[in-house]
Enzyme design. Structure first.
Site, PDB file in Angstrom:
ATOM      1  N   ASP A   1       0.840  -1.190   0.067  1.00 13.98           N
ATOM      2  CA  ASP A   1       0.120   0.099  -0.137  1.00 13.98           C
ATOM      3  C   ASP A   1       0.867   1.287  -0.229  1.00 13.98           C
ATOM      4  O   ASP A   1       0.206   2.406  -0.039  1.00 13.98           O
ATOM      5  CB  ASP A   1      -0.999   0.033   1.314  1.00 13.98           C
ATOM      6  CG  ASP A   1      -0.185   0.071   2.647  1.00 13.98           C
ATOM      7  OD1 ASP A   1       0.896  -0.104   2.584  1.00 13.98           O
ATOM      8  OD2 ASP A   1      -0.991   0.142   3.626  1.00 13.98           O
TER       9      ASP A   1
ATOM     10  N   LYS B   1      16.128  41.483 -10.296  1.00  8.78           N
ATOM     11  CA  LYS B   1      15.231  40.721 -10.977  1.00  8.78           C
ATOM     12  C   LYS B   1      13.844  40.699 -10.432  1.00  8.78           C
ATOM     13  O   LYS B   1      13.809  41.196  -8.994  1.00  8.78           O
ATOM     14  CB  LYS B   1      15.873  39.057 -10.572  1.00  8.78           C
ATOM     15  CG  LYS B   1      14.956  38.027 -11.129  1.00  8.78           C
ATOM     16  CD  LYS B   1      15.298  36.599 -10.528  1.00  8.78           C
ATOM     17  CE  LYS B   1      14.928  36.371  -9.235  1.00  8.78           C
ATOM     18  NZ  LYS B   1      14.994  35.328  -8.587  1.00  8.78           N
TER      19      LYS B   1
ATOM     20  N   THR C   1      14.047  25.179 -11.666  1.00 12.95           N
ATOM     21  CA  THR C   1      13.762  25.210 -13.219  1.00 12.95           C
ATOM     22  C   THR C   1      14.796  25.628 -14.142  1.00 12.95           C
ATOM     23  O   THR C   1      15.001  25.458 -15.250  1.00 12.95           O
ATOM     24  CB  THR C   1      12.382  25.733 -13.621  1.00 12.95           C
ATOM     25  OG1 THR C   1      12.343  27.153 -13.232  1.00 12.95           O
ATOM     26  CG2 THR C   1      11.231  25.016 -12.718  1.00 12.95           C
TER      27      THR C   1
ATOM     28  N   HIS D   1      18.278  27.687   2.459  1.00 14.20           N
ATOM     29  CA  HIS D   1      17.536  28.581   1.391  1.00 14.20           C
ATOM     30  C   HIS D   1      17.651  30.008   2.189  1.00 14.20           C
ATOM     31  O   HIS D   1      17.913  31.023   1.752  1.00 14.20           O
ATOM     32  CB  HIS D   1      16.408  28.202   1.089  1.00 14.20           C
ATOM     33  CG  HIS D   1      15.719  29.284   0.104  1.00 14.20           C
ATOM     34  ND1 HIS D   1      16.319  29.629  -1.291  1.00 14.20           N
ATOM     35  CD2 HIS D   1      14.675  30.182   0.064  1.00 14.20           C
ATOM     36  CE1 HIS D   1      15.372  30.564  -1.856  1.00 14.20           C
ATOM     37  NE2 HIS D   1      14.601  30.996  -1.104  1.00 14.20           N
TER      38      HIS D   1
END
EC number: 2.7.6.1
Length: 328
Positions: free
Chosen positions: A39, A195, A226, A132
């Site tokens: 499962d 940016k 990405t 981060h």
């Protein structure tokens, strides 16, 4: 390290990395049975005693993020119930790190939730690698070590590019602190990309703050998802007549069409080299000379020795930077 009092384990996402670490330490990696029920439930059992031992367990909570995280939580619970003296979770990559604040109403702070889950599971200490944002440290109510990798990268990148005409570039304002630390440590100039991000995973580079014409530019970031941010930055640097453009990022996620984007950037001459670490297993670039993986095993070996000997981790960075200044 004393193998009678210390034991090192790896979960599924860091097995190759930890194998090299244990080889350097000349000690065996602890044995784990890891199965998945029909499962989808995860089963973990440690195949050796951890009673009254200092345990170090490695796991990167990368894709599939939820499975990797659950695997770590289950392992920590098993160690706690096995009477480990201490449990240090070393996360080369910490998933959910970007969800560290609310930007709109009714949003979660998932990075804090993950910290609470790890603490509740029973971990004694956490080591995070190039997180981060520094505020993540405050999400834990237990000791947290934030490991830096820039000195490991610089040994290779400065050797390749040389210090002459080298400029450290932050791809956005959020990364300025990270880029400035690197620039200051080697007495290099700093440039910043102006940016804006109109939507998730969409970035637009507008202007360059700093002198980059006829310079070798080293774009520094904590992670590549990405690839939109650093490729847009590389394109802007080329438009401002940069001589070479290299990208250095600790965590290479390369989601979506990121591998194809970078391959195109290599072919078009936008990016000369892309450096990432093996904090996440790298399998998306085959035989690409411009893509180079920096091994973090020597860093983690030194960190484990610091833990075992109760010595300072910050001394590692000072020692490496002094070596780079002298020899590179």
């Amino acid at each position: 390290m004393d193998r009678h009092n210390h034991v090192v384990f790896s979960l599924s996402k860091t097995h190759d990395l930890v194998s090299r670490i244990c080889q350097k330490l000349k000690m065996p990696m602890g044995l784990i049975t890891h199965n998945e029920f029909a499962d989808g439930e995860t089963y973990i059992r440690f195949e050796e005693s951890v009673r009254n031992k200092d345990v170090f367990i490695f796991q990167s909570t990368c894709a599939p993020v939820n499975d990797s995280l659950m695997e770590l939580l289950i392992a920590i619970d098993a160690l706690k119930r096995g009477s480990a003296k201490s449990i240090t979770a070393i996360l080369p990559y910490y998933g959910y790190a970007r969800q560290d604040r609310k930007t709109m109403g009714r949003e979660p702070i998932t990075s804090k939730l993950v910290a609470d889950l790890l603490t509740t599971a029973g971990v004694s200490r956490v080591a995070l690698t190039d997180i981060h944002s520094d505020q993540t440290q405050g999400f834990f109510n237990i000791p947290v070590d934030t490991l830096r990798t820039y000195h490991v990268f610089l040994t290779r990148t400065v050797e390749l590019l040389g210090k002459k005409d080298l400029v450290v570039v932050s791809p956005d304002y959020g990364g300025v602190k990270r880029a400035r630390l690197i620039a200051t440590s080697l007495e290099l100039p700093l440039a910043i990309i102006d940016k804006r991000r109109p939507a998730h995973n969409v970035a637009e580079s507008i202007n360059v703050l700093g002198e980059v014409a006829n310079k070798n530019c080293l774009i520094v970031d904590d992670m590549i998802d990405t690839g939109g941010t650093v490729i847009a930055a590389a394109k802007l640097l080329r438009e401002h007549h940069a001589k070479k453009v290299c990208v250095m990022a600790t965590h290479g996620l390369f989601n979506g069409e990121a591998p194809q984007r970078f391959q195109k950037a290599f072919n078009e001459g936008l990016v000369d080299y892309l450096f990432v670490s093996n904090s996440i297993p790298q399998t998306k670039f085959d035989q690409c000379p411009q893509f180079q993986v920096i091994d973090l095993a020597p860093l983690f070996e030194e960190v484990l020795l610091c833990y075992a000997n109760n010595s300072s981790i910050s001394a590692i960075y000072t020692r490496h930077i002094e070596w780079i200044k002298k020899h590179v």
